[in-house]
Motif scaffolding. Structure first.
Motif, short mmCIF file in Angstrom:
data_model
loop_
_atom_site.label_atom_id
_atom_site.label_comp_id
_atom_site.label_asym_id
_atom_site.label_seq_id
_atom_site.Cartn_x
_atom_site.Cartn_y
_atom_site.Cartn_z
N LEU A 1 -0.47 3.97 -3.89
CA LEU A 1 -0.71 4.22 -2.47
C LEU A 1 -1.85 3.34 -2.00
CD1 LEU A 1 -0.80 8.15 -2.58
CD2 LEU A 1 1.05 6.80 -1.57
N ARG B 1 -4.76 7.99 6.20
CA ARG B 1 -3.33 7.74 5.95
C ARG B 1 -3.19 6.98 4.64
NH1 ARG B 1 -0.33 4.88 10.64
NH2 ARG B 1 -1.96 3.33 10.32
N TRP B 2 -2.38 7.54 3.75
CA TRP B 2 -2.06 6.90 2.48
C TRP B 2 -0.61 6.42 2.54
CZ3 TRP B 2 -5.34 5.96 -1.58
CH2 TRP B 2 -6.58 6.60 -1.54
N THR B 3 -0.41 5.12 2.51
CA THR B 3 0.90 4.52 2.64
C THR B 3 1.46 4.20 1.25
OG1 THR B 3 0.26 3.55 4.75
CG2 THR B 3 2.22 2.65 3.68
N LYS B 4 2.72 4.56 1.04
CA LYS B 4 3.37 4.27 -0.23
C LYS B 4 3.47 2.78 -0.44
CE LYS B 4 5.85 5.43 -3.90
NZ LYS B 4 5.25 6.14 -5.04
N GLY C 1 4.45 8.61 1.73
CA GLY C 1 3.01 8.55 1.82
C GLY C 1 2.39 9.94 1.92
N THR D 1 5.03 7.87 7.91
CA THR D 1 4.27 7.73 6.66
C THR D 1 4.71 8.77 5.65
OG1 THR D 1 2.34 6.82 7.81
CG2 THR D 1 1.97 7.79 5.64
#
Length: 290
Positions: free
Chosen positions: A254, A284-287, A46, A41
């Motif tokens: 995100l 969790r921050w996903t691009k 991310g 991530t």
């Protein structure tokens, strides 16, 4: 309790909790954190957001962020930290901005951190106490120095993180760094000013309320609604109004998701009756590819 008294009480409590945990307990939490592999991530642009509540409650989540940084292959880690209001002027400034006042009129407007000349209030903060603890343990166990860690503490983003003094440095740093951040996004109960009839124990609807509230904030931040997120943080008693706006601005689109959510009791700290607690999520921050 005055803010300087609260600051001392928090640091005393954190020291006591870490002494009780010890190295053995720290390594156990680092092993527990292996249930998540979050390095991809970070490597993909991310962000991982970890809490900073009681280490016995959420240390495994903080340790997961440490593993993610060390396993990402990055040479540099940018930590966007919460900066708490440690004096009345900081608190009043935060309230004025939330009421629509201009952040640029406030002396604390900007980004603090090691090596900068914008104030030293960050040195009073406890938000990265446990992160530093797990970082030292794990790099020592691996026998490595680890990547460079740069701590930054934004204050008074006010819906416009792009205008914060010092943001240009972060834009440049973020180009070749992985980013992690910290947040305790939901403070709840009698000790935090909620009426008794609206205060819920974690296992009696409290954590469900916390999850719903935190997810509302995630959606606002994901959409880029910085001011809406700022005001959400006021209502949710989230300490991440500035840190969240900054990492979202730096990384762009995100999508966030809660990976783990626990409660951390705060009755001792605030000398208040239960329920008085903090929600501690690992997010969790996903691009998002546009």
């Amino acid at each position: 309790m005055r803010r300087d008294e609260l600051n001392r009480a928090i640091h005393d409590l954190y020291r006591a909790e870490h002494e009780a945990l010890g190295e053995r307990g720290g390594y156990e939490l680092l092993e527990r954190a292996r249930q998540w592999n979050l390095a991809p991530t970070l490597a993909a642009g991310g962000v991982i957001v970890f809490p900073h509540a009681g280490v016995a409650d959420c240390g495994h989540q903080i340790a997961a962020a440490v593993h993610a940084c060390l396993d990402s292959g990055a040479d540099r880690v940018l930590v966007i930290s919460v900066l708490h209001a440690w004096n009345d002027e900081m608190e009043q400034a935060r309230r004025r901005v939330a009421a629509g006042g201009s952040p640029s009129a406030e002396r604390y407007w900007g980004i603090q951190g090691p090596g900068l000349q914008r104030g030293n209030e960050w040195q009073l903060d406890h938000a990265l106490y446990s992160f530093r603890f797990f970082w030292e343990l794990e790099t020592r166990r691996r026998g490595i120095r680890g990547p460079q860690v740069i701590e930054r503490y934004p204050y008074l983003a006010g819906g416009h993180p792009e205008l914060l003094p010092g943001i240009e440095e972060l834009i440049e740093l973020a180009q070749d760094a992985v980013i992690v951040s910290t947040a305790d996004p939901f403070h709840h109960g009698i000790g935090y000013g909620d009426p008794p009839e609206q205060s819920f124990a974690p296992d009696e609807g409290g954590l469900e309320l916390a999850r719903q509230t935190i997810e509302e904030g995630i959606q606002l931040l994901a959409s880029g609604d910085y001011w809406g997120y700022n005001q959400h943080c006021v209502r949710a008693k989230s300490d991440a109004r500035d840190a969240g706006q900054v990492f979202r601005f730096l990384r762009g689109p995100l999508q966030g998701e809660i990976l783990d959510l626990v409660a951390s009791d705060a009755t001792q700290l605030y000398q208040s009756p239960p329920p008085t607690w903090v929600a501690a999520p690992l997010v969790r921050w996903t691009k998002v590819t546009v």
